[in-house]
Design an enzyme around this catalytic site. Sequence first.
Site, PDB file in Angstrom:
ATOM      1  CG  LEU A 127      19.366   2.931  28.188  1.00 13.14           C
ATOM      2  CD1 LEU A 127      20.286   2.229  27.184  1.00 13.14           C
ATOM      3  CD2 LEU A 127      20.178   3.717  29.206  1.00 13.14           C
ATOM      4  CG  HIS A 179      20.177   7.330  29.279  1.00  8.85           C
ATOM      5  ND1 HIS A 179      18.833   7.229  29.508  1.00  8.85           N
ATOM      6  CD2 HIS A 179      20.764   7.470  30.496  1.00  8.85           C
ATOM      7  CE1 HIS A 179      18.597   7.290  30.803  1.00  8.85           C
ATOM      8  NE2 HIS A 179      19.741   7.446  31.429  1.00  8.85           N
ATOM      9  CB  VAL A 187      18.655  15.373  25.427  1.00 12.30           C
ATOM     10  CG1 VAL A 187      17.766  15.105  24.222  1.00 12.30           C
ATOM     11  CG2 VAL A 187      20.119  15.153  25.066  1.00 12.30           C
TER      12      VAL A 187
END
Length: 272
Positions: free
Chosen positions: A30, A34, A172
């Site tokens: 992650l 995430h 992101v």
Amino acid sequence: MEIIKTIEQLQEIRKTISSSVGFVPTMGALHNGHISLIKKAREENDIVIVSIFVNPTQFLPGEDLDAYPRKDEADKKICQMCKVDYLFMPDVTTMYTKEEILIKAPNKSYILEGKARPGHFDGVLQVVLKLFNLTQPTNAYFGKKDAQQLSLIQQMVKNLFLPINIVPCDIVRESDGLALSSRNVYLSETQRKDALLISKSLYLATSLIAKKEYSVEAVKKRILDTMSNLDVEYIAIVDREFNELEIVEPKNTIILVVVRFGNTRLLDNIWI
Ligand code: PAF
């Protein structure tokens, strides 16, 4: 946070939940991408379920299934910090039997990513459908970075009448523009630097379009010129349904690029 390993456990728990469920399926390792999905799920739902499962059926022979980064302990901490209620971490034998009912993704799964990785999206849809059946989410969160995956999941939900709201989430990026990906760890320092040209080329394409240059050929040329030293696998300019465009349609266009760094393929895209 409760960690769930078995189907029976998850089904029992799901039966007790009557309020909204936000679900974030992942393959682990992650990162902030995430985390942003989990945070959104946390904001918008009473209960948040995250799954971590490196799904073998979406990897082709020779791909990085064995080498795929696995960071279970760090991932558990991240989920705990993000106030996840249930973390589902099944084994392969929990998710699959020897002979499976197969899911066949539609034709548009054989272009772009699906051309480079034929059958990949069959595996993605198969596991996502299983995970949806288990978690029965109200809302399920997917990043726009895997735009073709997102589009196919939206189509699956529609075609199979699944009562699930798919929530597309923005890409992101690192502060220097590199889109976050679990595969970024494979990059050498030089490759990491060169990879910045990917987002740069997309930003330059966007400013060209902002100046009303709608010719796909011209936009593609700008992107290619910016990445002239890189091993560009494809540049595609498509509408939201993944039909190739000749003229950019503002508010309905996605520009996708894939660049190879050795065995690592980096994907990026921008939604116009
Ligand atoms: O995007 C991913 O990480 C995977 O394709 C998914 C949706 C978790 C299915 O394995």
